[in-house]
Write a protein that holds these residues in place. Structure first.
Motif, short mmCIF file in Angstrom:
data_model
loop_
_atom_site.label_atom_id
_atom_site.label_comp_id
_atom_site.label_asym_id
_atom_site.label_seq_id
_atom_site.Cartn_x
_atom_site.Cartn_y
_atom_site.Cartn_z
N GLY A 1 14.66 -49.80 -12.27
CA GLY A 1 13.12 -49.73 -12.40
C GLY A 1 12.40 -49.99 -13.60
O GLY A 1 12.92 -49.82 -14.63
N VAL A 2 11.12 -50.38 -13.46
CA VAL A 2 10.33 -50.59 -14.82
C VAL A 2 9.04 -49.84 -14.35
O VAL A 2 8.48 -49.84 -13.39
N VAL A 3 8.50 -49.37 -15.53
CA VAL A 3 6.91 -49.07 -15.46
C VAL A 3 5.92 -50.03 -15.53
O VAL A 3 6.15 -51.00 -16.37
N VAL A 4 5.11 -50.19 -14.51
CA VAL A 4 4.42 -51.32 -14.24
C VAL A 4 2.83 -50.77 -13.91
O VAL A 4 2.75 -49.64 -13.28
N ALA A 5 1.71 -51.63 -14.14
CA ALA A 5 0.64 -51.04 -13.62
C ALA A 5 0.63 -51.66 -12.23
O ALA A 5 1.10 -52.60 -11.82
N PHE A 6 -0.36 -51.13 -11.25
CA PHE A 6 -0.49 -51.27 -9.84
C PHE A 6 -1.84 -51.22 -9.51
O PHE A 6 -2.65 -50.55 -9.98
N VAL A 7 -1.92 -51.92 -8.46
CA VAL A 7 -3.36 -51.89 -7.46
C VAL A 7 -2.96 -51.60 -6.07
O VAL A 7 -2.02 -52.16 -5.70
N TYR A 8 -3.50 -50.22 -5.48
CA TYR A 8 -3.38 -50.07 -4.09
C TYR A 8 -4.53 -50.57 -3.25
O TYR A 8 -5.55 -50.15 -3.57
N HIS A 9 -4.02 -51.55 -2.28
CA HIS A 9 -5.11 -52.00 -1.40
C HIS A 9 -4.66 -52.52 -0.01
O HIS A 9 -3.65 -52.87 -0.11
N ASP A 10 -5.48 -51.88 1.03
CA ASP A 10 -5.06 -52.14 2.36
C ASP A 10 -3.63 -51.76 2.64
O ASP A 10 -2.86 -52.60 3.42
N GLY A 11 -3.12 -50.73 2.18
CA GLY A 11 -1.77 -50.04 2.58
C GLY A 11 -0.79 -50.77 1.72
O GLY A 11 0.37 -50.82 2.19
N LYS A 12 -1.15 -51.53 0.77
CA LYS A 12 -0.04 -52.20 -0.01
C LYS A 12 -0.30 -52.13 -1.46
O LYS A 12 -1.33 -52.02 -1.76
N PHE A 13 0.72 -52.08 -2.26
CA PHE A 13 0.72 -52.25 -3.67
C PHE A 13 0.96 -53.72 -4.19
O PHE A 13 1.62 -54.52 -3.73
N PHE A 14 0.31 -53.80 -5.27
CA PHE A 14 0.27 -55.19 -5.79
C PHE A 14 0.34 -55.04 -7.30
O PHE A 14 -0.08 -54.08 -8.18
N THR A 15 1.51 -55.82 -7.78
CA THR A 15 2.00 -55.49 -9.32
C THR A 15 2.10 -57.07 -9.96
O THR A 15 2.14 -58.12 -8.82
N THR A 16 2.29 -57.14 -10.94
CA THR A 16 2.51 -58.63 -11.72
C THR A 16 3.45 -58.24 -12.77
O THR A 16 3.73 -57.43 -13.55
N CYS A 17 4.01 -59.83 -13.06
CA CYS A 17 5.03 -59.83 -14.02
C CYS A 17 5.02 -61.29 -14.27
O CYS A 17 4.79 -62.17 -13.61
N ALA A 18 5.93 -61.77 -15.49
CA ALA A 18 6.08 -63.06 -15.82
C ALA A 18 7.31 -63.59 -14.74
O ALA A 18 8.14 -62.73 -14.30
N GLU A 19 7.12 -64.78 -14.33
CA GLU A 19 7.95 -65.03 -13.19
C GLU A 19 9.44 -65.18 -13.63
O GLU A 19 10.36 -65.20 -12.85
#
Length: 171
Positions: A44-62
């Motif tokens: 696991g890693v700590v990341v920023a998230f956005v919760y929208h329409d019952g889903k989590f969205f996160t981002t990272c480098a590919e």
């Protein structure tokens, strides 16, 4: 707490109520995002998230290890812990990348929301952060997750103090 025996092992009344959970999710912030290695170990890693329409969205480098791991094994978990309130989710993740259908629309919405340009459109830092996020090798991870457990440690602390005052506890 009454004079009757209290089951200190039963923590069902310590659940986070629906309003507090909704408030915690709407605020966004940081979470611990979890996946498994090919050997089956959780990571696991700590990341920023956005919760929208019952889903989590996160981002990272590919190039991050979680990207190929999630493409192979989409099962993942998300843990949020803020202000004595915690919620754990499990679900399946989808990795969205540049060139995928709908990615341009997704990144416009997500980067705007994550950078909070939607809340402070004239803030130069927010605008700069949004541009910074839009790099060619960045992915967006969408996780359709279901709640496993939500816990309120403040309720637990009150319950514990009352149980100790009543002379109850684990044997």
């Amino acid at each position: 707490m009454s004079d009757q025996e209290v089951d200190y092992e039963d923590l069902t009344t310590m659940r986070l109520d629906d309003d507090a959970l909704a408030e915690m999710l709407a605020a966004g912030g940081e979470c611990v995002f979890n996946w498994t290695t090919k050997e089956g170990y959780p990571v696991g890693v700590v990341v920023a998230f956005v919760y929208h329409d019952g889903k989590f969205f996160t981002t990272c480098a590919e190039r991050r290890k979680r990207v190929p791991a999630l493409r192979s094994r989409p099962q993942s978990g998300i843990v949020i812990n803020t202000g004595g309130k915690t919620a754990t989710f499990k679900g399946d993740s989808v990795v969205h990348a540049n060139g995928d259908p709908g990615f341009d629309e997704l990144k416009e919405w997500f980067y705007t929301t994550l950078s909070r340009v939607d809340q402070q459109p004239d803030d130069p830092y927010r605008q700069s952060f949004k541009k910074f996020l839009d790099s060619p090798h960045r992915v967006i991870i969408e996780t359709d997750a279901r709640l496993v457990v939500a816990f309120d440690t403040k309720k637990f602390q009150r319950f514990t103090m009352e149980a100790m005052a009543a002379g109850q506890g684990a044997d």
